[in-house]
Design a protein around this motif. Sequence first.
Motif, PDB file in Angstrom:
ATOM      1  N   TYR A 114       0.853  -1.171   0.044  1.00 29.40           N
ATOM      2  CA  TYR A 114       0.061  -0.131  -0.080  1.00 29.40           C
ATOM      3  C   TYR A 114       0.948   1.278  -0.244  1.00 29.40           C
ATOM      4  O   TYR A 114       1.539   1.575   0.867  1.00 29.40           O
ATOM      5  CB  TYR A 114      -0.967   0.099   1.212  1.00 29.40           C
ATOM      6  N   GLY A 115       0.697   2.025  -1.267  1.00 33.94           N
ATOM      7  CA  GLY A 115       1.550   3.055  -1.306  1.00 33.94           C
ATOM      8  C   GLY A 115       1.223   4.380  -0.285  1.00 33.94           C
ATOM      9  O   GLY A 115       0.264   4.679  -0.087  1.00 33.94           O
ATOM     10  N   PRO A 116       2.231   5.048   0.296  1.00 36.68           N
ATOM     11  CA  PRO A 116       1.869   6.338   1.023  1.00 36.68           C
ATOM     12  C   PRO A 116       1.725   7.416   0.204  1.00 36.68           C
ATOM     13  O   PRO A 116       2.587   7.891  -0.395  1.00 36.68           O
ATOM     14  CB  PRO A 116       3.158   6.329   2.010  1.00 36.68           C
ATOM     15  N   ILE A 117       0.439   8.014   0.259  1.00 32.66           N
ATOM     16  CA  ILE A 117       0.157   9.324  -0.437  1.00 32.66           C
ATOM     17  C   ILE A 117      -0.296  10.172   0.180  1.00 32.66           C
ATOM     18  O   ILE A 117      -1.256  10.320   0.983  1.00 32.66           O
ATOM     19  CB  ILE A 117      -1.004   8.942  -1.352  1.00 32.66           C
ATOM     20  N   SER A 118       0.483  11.388   0.338  1.00 29.05           N
ATOM     21  CA  SER A 118       0.243  12.717   0.998  1.00 29.05           C
ATOM     22  C   SER A 118      -0.794  13.500  -0.174  1.00 29.05           C
ATOM     23  O   SER A 118      -0.533  13.344  -1.203  1.00 29.05           O
ATOM     24  CB  SER A 118       1.498  13.444   1.277  1.00 29.05           C
ATOM     25  N   THR A 119      -1.907  13.882   0.317  1.00 30.70           N
ATOM     26  CA  THR A 119      -2.829  14.598  -0.230  1.00 30.70           C
ATOM     27  C   THR A 119      -2.530  16.232   0.121  1.00 30.70           C
ATOM     28  O   THR A 119      -3.443  17.002  -0.579  1.00 30.70           O
ATOM     29  CB  THR A 119      -4.415  14.193   0.177  1.00 30.70           C
ATOM     30  N   PHE A 120      -1.482  16.566   0.697  1.00 37.40           N
ATOM     31  CA  PHE A 120      -1.472  18.090   0.898  1.00 37.40           C
ATOM     32  C   PHE A 120      -0.711  18.872   0.088  1.00 37.40           C
ATOM     33  O   PHE A 120      -0.342  19.859   0.471  1.00 37.40           O
ATOM     34  CB  PHE A 120      -0.879  17.958   2.307  1.00 37.40           C
ATOM     35  N   PHE A 121      -0.242  18.148  -1.298  1.00 37.92           N
ATOM     36  CA  PHE A 121       0.489  18.984  -2.090  1.00 37.92           C
ATOM     37  C   PHE A 121      -0.213  19.063  -3.739  1.00 37.92           C
ATOM     38  O   PHE A 121       0.566  19.490  -4.422  1.00 37.92           O
ATOM     39  CB  PHE A 121       1.668  18.261  -2.224  1.00 37.92           C
ATOM     40  N   GLY A 122      -1.588  19.193  -3.538  1.00 34.23           N
ATOM     41  CA  GLY A 122      -2.282  19.333  -4.780  1.00 34.23           C
ATOM     42  C   GLY A 122      -2.552  18.005  -5.378  1.00 34.23           C
ATOM     43  O   GLY A 122      -2.089  17.183  -5.241  1.00 34.23           O
ATOM     44  N   VAL A 123      -3.842  18.216  -6.027  1.00 31.36           N
ATOM     45  CA  VAL A 123      -4.367  16.959  -6.843  1.00 31.36           C
ATOM     46  C   VAL A 123      -3.289  16.367  -7.815  1.00 31.36           C
ATOM     47  O   VAL A 123      -2.962  15.319  -7.676  1.00 31.36           O
ATOM     48  CB  VAL A 123      -5.477  17.301  -7.485  1.00 31.36           C
ATOM     49  N   GLN A 124      -2.756  17.115  -8.622  1.00 29.23           N
ATOM     50  CA  GLN A 124      -1.781  16.830  -9.780  1.00 29.23           C
ATOM     51  C   GLN A 124      -0.589  15.989  -9.104  1.00 29.23           C
ATOM     52  O   GLN A 124      -0.079  14.929  -9.550  1.00 29.23           O
ATOM     53  CB  GLN A 124      -1.457  17.536 -10.768  1.00 29.23           C
ATOM     54  N   ALA A 125      -0.022  16.574  -7.855  1.00 28.37           N
ATOM     55  CA  ALA A 125       1.080  16.072  -7.372  1.00 28.37           C
ATOM     56  C   ALA A 125       0.947  14.689  -6.570  1.00 28.37           C
ATOM     57  O   ALA A 125       1.568  13.729  -6.906  1.00 28.37           O
ATOM     58  CB  ALA A 125       1.556  16.892  -6.064  1.00 28.37           C
ATOM     59  N   SER A 126      -0.478  14.575  -6.245  1.00 29.08           N
ATOM     60  CA  SER A 126      -0.872  13.299  -5.569  1.00 29.08           C
ATOM     61  C   SER A 126      -0.995  12.170  -6.774  1.00 29.08           C
ATOM     62  O   SER A 126      -0.588  11.177  -6.398  1.00 29.08           O
ATOM     63  CB  SER A 126      -2.119  13.444  -4.862  1.00 29.08           C
ATOM     64  N   ILE A 127      -1.636  12.314  -7.928  1.00 26.84           N
ATOM     65  CA  ILE A 127      -1.866  11.665  -8.996  1.00 26.84           C
ATOM     66  C   ILE A 127      -0.369  11.309  -9.403  1.00 26.84           C
ATOM     67  O   ILE A 127      -0.282  10.039  -9.702  1.00 26.84           O
ATOM     68  CB  ILE A 127      -2.734  12.324  -9.856  1.00 26.84           C
ATOM     69  N   ASP A 128       0.301  12.167  -9.665  1.00 28.16           N
ATOM     70  CA  ASP A 128       1.776  11.720 -10.083  1.00 28.16           C
ATOM     71  C   ASP A 128       2.482  10.919  -9.294  1.00 28.16           C
ATOM     72  O   ASP A 128       3.211   9.849  -9.663  1.00 28.16           O
ATOM     73  CB  ASP A 128       2.594  13.138 -10.498  1.00 28.16           C
ATOM     74  N   GLU A 129       2.579  11.093  -7.978  1.00 21.96           N
ATOM     75  CA  GLU A 129       3.085  10.134  -6.859  1.00 21.96           C
ATOM     76  C   GLU A 129       2.565   8.746  -6.877  1.00 21.96           C
ATOM     77  O   GLU A 129       3.083   7.857  -6.899  1.00 21.96           O
ATOM     78  CB  GLU A 129       3.124  10.740  -5.499  1.00 21.96           C
ATOM     79  N   ILE A 130       1.089   8.693  -7.162  1.00 21.66           N
ATOM     80  CA  ILE A 130       0.570   7.555  -7.241  1.00 21.66           C
ATOM     81  C   ILE A 130       0.989   6.762  -8.516  1.00 21.66           C
ATOM     82  O   ILE A 130       1.213   5.201  -8.511  1.00 21.66           O
ATOM     83  CB  ILE A 130      -1.052   7.563  -7.311  1.00 21.66           C
ATOM     84  N   ASP A 131       0.973   7.379  -9.509  1.00 21.78           N
ATOM     85  CA  ASP A 131       1.518   6.757 -10.958  1.00 21.78           C
ATOM     86  C   ASP A 131       3.000   6.261 -10.709  1.00 21.78           C
ATOM     87  O   ASP A 131       3.346   5.228 -11.116  1.00 21.78           O
ATOM     88  CB  ASP A 131       1.373   7.839 -11.985  1.00 21.78           C
ATOM     89  N   ARG A 132       3.789   7.034 -10.289  1.00 23.55           N
ATOM     90  CA  ARG A 132       5.246   6.806  -9.977  1.00 23.55           C
ATOM     91  C   ARG A 132       5.479   5.625  -9.024  1.00 23.55           C
ATOM     92  O   ARG A 132       6.000   4.566  -9.425  1.00 23.55           O
ATOM     93  CB  ARG A 132       5.997   7.884  -9.119  1.00 23.55           C
ATOM     94  N   GLN A 133       4.741   5.562  -7.756  1.00 19.73           N
ATOM     95  CA  GLN A 133       4.692   4.353  -7.023  1.00 19.73           C
ATOM     96  C   GLN A 133       4.112   3.377  -7.830  1.00 19.73           C
ATOM     97  O   GLN A 133       4.821   2.037  -7.556  1.00 19.73           O
ATOM     98  CB  GLN A 133       4.160   4.812  -6.011  1.00 19.73           C
ATOM     99  N   HIS A 134       3.006   3.166  -8.496  1.00 21.04           N
ATOM    100  CA  HIS A 134       2.445   2.132  -8.890  1.00 21.04           C
ATOM    101  C   HIS A 134       3.197   1.430 -10.014  1.00 21.04           C
ATOM    102  O   HIS A 134       3.333   0.317 -10.131  1.00 21.04           O
ATOM    103  CB  HIS A 134       1.041   2.598  -9.599  1.00 21.04           C
ATOM    104  N   GLU A 135       3.865   2.222 -10.903  1.00 17.47           N
ATOM    105  CA  GLU A 135       4.841   1.955 -11.922  1.00 17.47           C
ATOM    106  C   GLU A 135       6.068   1.189 -11.264  1.00 17.47           C
ATOM    107  O   GLU A 135       6.476   0.276 -11.792  1.00 17.47           O
ATOM    108  CB  GLU A 135       5.236   3.031 -12.734  1.00 17.47           C
ATOM    109  N   GLU A 136       6.684   1.927 -10.090  1.00 16.85           N
ATOM    110  CA  GLU A 136       7.826   1.304  -9.750  1.00 16.85           C
ATOM    111  C   GLU A 136       7.783  -0.070  -8.778  1.00 16.85           C
ATOM    112  O   GLU A 136       8.765  -0.886  -8.734  1.00 16.85           O
ATOM    113  CB  GLU A 136       8.575   2.622  -8.882  1.00 16.85           C
ATOM    114  N   TYR A 137       6.728   0.200  -8.093  1.00 14.93           N
ATOM    115  CA  TYR A 137       6.450  -0.921  -6.911  1.00 14.93           C
ATOM    116  C   TYR A 137       5.261  -1.919  -7.155  1.00 14.93           C
ATOM    117  O   TYR A 137       5.361  -3.026  -6.742  1.00 14.93           O
ATOM    118  CB  TYR A 137       6.438  -0.239  -5.759  1.00 14.93           C
ATOM    119  N   GLY A 138       4.189  -1.388  -8.054  1.00 11.54           N
ATOM    120  CA  GLY A 138       3.047  -2.301  -8.323  1.00 11.54           C
ATOM    121  C   GLY A 138       2.377  -2.249  -6.863  1.00 11.54           C
ATOM    122  O   GLY A 138       2.449  -2.806  -5.896  1.00 11.54           O
TER     123      GLY A 138
END
Length: 379
Positions: A114-138
């Motif tokens: 389960y990837g750690p996602i902070s929601t306090f840096f804006g919507v797009q930043a959160s989405i980008d971090e989700i994509d990065r973690q999902h691609e890198e870690y699954g």
Amino acid sequence: MSYNDVFVIDSVIHALDNRRVDGAATPETVKFVQPVVEGDYGYETSIMPEQYRRGEWFHSLPGVETLISAVFNESYTDMGVFHGVPMPGIFKDYSPITIGYEIKKRYPNRTLLYGPISTFFGVQASIDEIDRQHEEYGLSGVKFYPTDFIDGEFKSMSLADKDELYPILQHIEDIGIKSVAVHKAAPLGVTPMDPYRVGDMDYAARDFPNLTFEVVHGGMAFLDESAFQIARYPNMYINMEVTAHYAMSQKRKFAQIMGELLLMGGEDKLLFATGCSFSHGRPVIEAFMDFEMPQDMLDGGYPEVTPEIKRKIMGENMARIHGIDIDERRKLLENDDIETERREKGLRAPWSRITDGTRDRGEVFDEAEELVPHAGWGA
């Protein structure tokens, strides 16, 4: 080696960096962080049997080998769900997903992330971090925290926020991630209680019926509200991290929590968790499996906690969420090195990976720091 042949999925494991606040931290960060770390230390000391306490090792960052041993070789856990901790303003990498990923690479059939996602840096930043973690870690899920302390300001979020949270939830659904776990019920340090209430999850569960929502620490507080939630929303679950600890030392309270939740459909909605390395998992598993509803509470209308119900809570419910066939998974695990050792030698002693003399303290933490360079609290 199963406990009474029950397949155990620990719904929260993590590598918590409990090293004390150092000189790099700001006064504001110390104010929020230190009470959490020391509160956790006091909790482990008070609730865990002596042989399962880490003592001086508590203020550390457990490495990959330490966590693998504690979760699997020293206990009955068959699978673990590793949670990162998304509070970068306070904790940085408090539970580094890189450690979970190393465990997953070694034991892919035993580990979900389960990837750690902070929601306090804006919507797009959160989405980008989700994509990065999902691609890198699954990722199999994401983990949210309702509060953080960023740039000298306390911040909180609500899952009912259609502007800031709904686009993130929609993206999670769109890319096929199943679960959203949210820390609730247990406030961290000197923070307001309101963000830890559970009502905002009603809106997200209603409006995103294809996602699964886990109320982490559910039942520790807001018990009635949580019970009604799992009764009303097919996609709402109670993650019992820390809540399950009450089975060890506060059995009466645990009986009330279990009774209220089971009355509202909890048999299919409770997810067992220990939070290891927050505490060792083995005594929590044993206490839960040995728990029986007191006779006077049965007489008062609470249901019996049957072996069938325990099987569901210990692993079957989480397996269903993630489409895991337990019989097939058993076959995949039966001859790996963990199961072979447990079958042939039994369980290792608690925390033996860092206390049996095979490695000294410096070696243990060098291993973790190679994965996650640590700049100090709040740096």
